[in-house]
Design an enzyme around this catalytic site. Structure first.
Site, PDB file in Angstrom:
ATOM      1  N   TYR A 190       0.732  -1.168   0.176  1.00 33.87           N
ATOM      2  CA  TYR A 190      -0.022  -0.086  -0.025  1.00 33.87           C
ATOM      3  C   TYR A 190       0.862   1.082  -0.088  1.00 33.87           C
ATOM      4  O   TYR A 190       1.743   1.232   0.806  1.00 33.87           O
ATOM      5  CB  TYR A 190      -0.797  -0.036   1.267  1.00 33.87           C
ATOM      6  CG  TYR A 190      -1.858   1.376   1.379  1.00 33.87           C
ATOM      7  CD1 TYR A 190      -2.902   1.348   0.409  1.00 33.87           C
ATOM      8  CD2 TYR A 190      -1.848   2.344   2.316  1.00 33.87           C
ATOM      9  CE1 TYR A 190      -3.826   2.428   0.474  1.00 33.87           C
ATOM     10  CE2 TYR A 190      -2.523   3.314   2.403  1.00 33.87           C
ATOM     11  CZ  TYR A 190      -3.622   3.204   1.604  1.00 33.87           C
ATOM     12  OH  TYR A 190      -4.420   4.545   1.851  1.00 33.87           O
ATOM     13  N   ASP A 235       9.155   2.822  -0.120  1.00 31.08           N
ATOM     14  CA  ASP A 235       8.023   3.527   0.780  1.00 31.08           C
ATOM     15  C   ASP A 235       8.331   2.980   2.239  1.00 31.08           C
ATOM     16  O   ASP A 235       7.842   1.977   2.577  1.00 31.08           O
ATOM     17  CB  ASP A 235       6.731   2.754   0.342  1.00 31.08           C
ATOM     18  CG  ASP A 235       5.575   3.400   1.029  1.00 31.08           C
ATOM     19  OD1 ASP A 235       5.674   4.160   2.173  1.00 31.08           O
ATOM     20  OD2 ASP A 235       4.487   3.314   0.771  1.00 31.08           O
ATOM     21  N   LYS A 287       3.617   8.847   9.024  1.00 34.92           N
ATOM     22  CA  LYS A 287       3.293   8.124  10.377  1.00 34.92           C
ATOM     23  C   LYS A 287       4.659   8.550  11.264  1.00 34.92           C
ATOM     24  O   LYS A 287       4.411   9.826  11.786  1.00 34.92           O
ATOM     25  CB  LYS A 287       3.709   6.600  10.264  1.00 34.92           C
ATOM     26  CG  LYS A 287       2.527   6.347   9.160  1.00 34.92           C
ATOM     27  CD  LYS A 287       2.147   4.662   9.187  1.00 34.92           C
ATOM     28  CE  LYS A 287       0.591   4.703   8.394  1.00 34.92           C
ATOM     29  NZ  LYS A 287       0.803   3.887   7.303  1.00 34.92           N
TER      30      LYS A 287
HETATM   31  C1  LIG Z   1      -0.069   4.596   5.602  1.00 32.92           C
HETATM   32  C2  LIG Z   1       0.846   4.119   4.715  1.00 32.92           C
HETATM   33  C3  LIG Z   1       0.863   5.064   3.566  1.00 32.92           C
HETATM   34  C4  LIG Z   1      -0.173   5.803   3.172  1.00 32.92           C
HETATM   35  O1  LIG Z   1       0.063   7.363   4.226  1.00 32.92           O
HETATM   36  P1  LIG Z   1      -1.380   8.062   4.628  1.00 32.92           P
HETATM   37  O2  LIG Z   1      -0.567   9.055   5.819  1.00 32.92           O
HETATM   38  O3  LIG Z   1      -2.387   7.277   5.255  1.00 32.92           O
HETATM   39  O4  LIG Z   1      -1.728   8.892   3.456  1.00 32.92           O
HETATM   40  C5  LIG Z   1       1.502   4.762   2.477  1.00 32.92           C
HETATM   41  N1  LIG Z   1       2.719   3.747   2.382  1.00 32.92           N
HETATM   42  C6  LIG Z   1       2.619   2.831   3.366  1.00 32.92           C
HETATM   43  C7  LIG Z   1       3.744   1.977   3.450  1.00 32.92           C
HETATM   44  C8  LIG Z   1       1.975   3.055   4.808  1.00 32.92           C
HETATM   45  O5  LIG Z   1       1.901   2.312   5.501  1.00 32.92           O
END
Ligand SMILES: *Cc1c(COP(=O)(O)O)cnc(C)c1O
Length: 429
Positions: free
Chosen positions: A144, A239, A267
């Protein structure tokens, strides 16, 4: 535990907010039941609207690595707020947190702050396309990267390697530029690269996956990806929205010794306020406006409250050299305890863990990618989730999520959790 008040609040919310929530996974769709409305949180505990206390293993989906309402973070935000909450002009604190982040993370010279992980990944891909002058990207099934169009793609039918939209509103044109690979399958990546010679701008990956449960990379997988990217002039995007500043000071790059070209954050870097960021070496970052042609902007980007929270968080993580080890030890203790009670009750399970990320799949076979994660026993997970909740333990309301441990958790909390799991395991198949 009673959830009368939460249920009533959820009823009200549904009248004015689609599904009653501002982000879908909060709605408990995957496990059924009514989401819990939180009143406040401190350290490792959540206090809900009905007066229940829960041990929290989600920690706002990762940011609260030091626990909720951590005093230095709260103080930093309050002090900043008194001086005004947004200016749309540069502030010194942006440079301070940027300098610290660049010091902590390997292989990056410059960083730009945005407001979410989604925004960070979306911008990183645009930068990669602008830098390489190529259009296509490779992502992995089950990873994701936020909800921007290019990432909401599922496997295409039959032999075609380009994806199809997995949400209405994503156009076929967009989907055709996203190629979907299997996680931990380097041969599949090589095949896609061969079929799309000189067309691929970047490969984006969760270098430790956390959005199909916790799935670490197979041995040598990240190194092999690096090699493919080097050979074919493809940028490698890690990511690290989830793993950055959580698995190590320098994230997965440091942990596995593999260099990425662009790294995205979210995060933890915002200390619980809405922050994302992306970073790379200078020659890549200088392609961004106003220095270069790749456009990217944000009215509230680098917001002083968000920067204050993030700076307080990163400062503490940078100074506390023990924290990542201590978190990993707690997670290992939890792993052993959970595995024990599942074995004693003959419950088929796979527990994946790395650092302070851990997840359980009710499956006999190793869980190494989206397919093996999806094959696990979903009914058992639902029973487990609701059972744990009854025992006062809040885990992610979906098997496709990782749990996050925070520093405020004590071994007593972990024992309480394991004891709860022992009770719940008796109800599993
Ligand atoms: C949470 C997450 C996102 C998206 O971040 P948001 O602040 O919710 O837009 C993207 N990549 C990873 C790996 C994530 O865990």
């Amino acid at each position: 535990m009673l959830y009368q008040r939460s249920s009533a609040l959820f009823e009200e919310a549904q009248k004015v907010i689609p599904g009653g929530v501002n982000s879908p996974v909060r709605a408990f769709t995957a496990v059924g039941g009514t989401p819990i409305f939180v009143e406040k949180a401190k350290g490792a505990y959540l206090y809900d609207a009905d007066g229940n206390t829960l041990i929290d293993y989600i920690n706002s989906w990762g940011p609260m690595i030091l626990g909720h309402a951590h005093q230095p973070v709260v103080d930093a935000v309050i002090e900043k707020a008194k001086k005004g909450t947004s200016f749309g002009m540069p502030t010194q604190i942006e440079t301070e947190i940027a300098a610290l982040a660049v010091r902590m993370v390997p292989n990056v010279d410059k960083i730009r702050f945005v407001n979410s992980g989604t925004e960070a990944c979306m911008s990183a891909v645009r930068l990669a396309r602008g830098y390489t002058n190529k259009d296509k990207i490779i992502k992995f099934a089950g990873c994701y990267h936020g909800h921007s169009d290019s990432f909401l793609i599922q496997a295409g039918s039959g032999a075609v390697t380009f994806g199809t939209p997995n949400s209405p509103g994503v156009t076929k044109g967009t989907a055709q530029d996203t190629l979907l690979a299997r996680y931990n399958d380097i041969a599949h990546v090589e095949q896609i690269v061969a079929e799309n010679k000189n067309e691929i701008a970047c490969i984006i990956i969760e270098p430790v996956a956390g959005n199909m449960g916790c799935i670490p990379p197979a041995e040598g997988f990240l190194q092999a990806l690096r090699l493919v990217c080097d050979i074919h002039n493809i940028l490698l995007i890690f990511d690290e929205v989830m793993t950055g500043f959580r698995l190590a000071k320098g994230g997965v790059q440091e942990l596995y010794g593999v260099r990425a070209d662009i790294v995205t954050f979210g995060k933890v870097i915002g200390g619980g306020l809405p922050v994302g960021a992306f970073a790379a070496r200078e020659e890549i970052m200088n392609h961004l406006a106003p220095l270069g042609p790749v456009y990217q902007a944000g009215t509230l980007s680098g917001n002083p409250l968000a920067m204050a929270a993030g700076l307080a968080m990163l400062t503490e993580l940078n100074n506390n050299t023990e924290i990542f080890d201590s978190l990993a030890k707690k997670t290992e203790y939890l792993h052993k305890g959970l595995a024990n009670v599942m074995q004693q009750n003959n419950v088929a399970h796979t527990i994946n863990r790395i650092g302070s990320m851990i997840s359980i799949h009710f499956s006999e076979t190793p869980v190494t990618d989206f397919k093996t994660a999806a094959e696990a026993n979903g009914e058992n997970f639902k029973t487990f989730f609701h059972g744990m909740l009854r025992e006062g333990i809040y885990i992610a309301p979906s098997a496709f999520e990782t749990w996050f441990l925070c520093d405020a958790l004590t071994y007593e909390d972990l024992d309480t959790t394991i004891k709860a799991a022992a009770t719940v395991a008796k109800t599993l198949q």
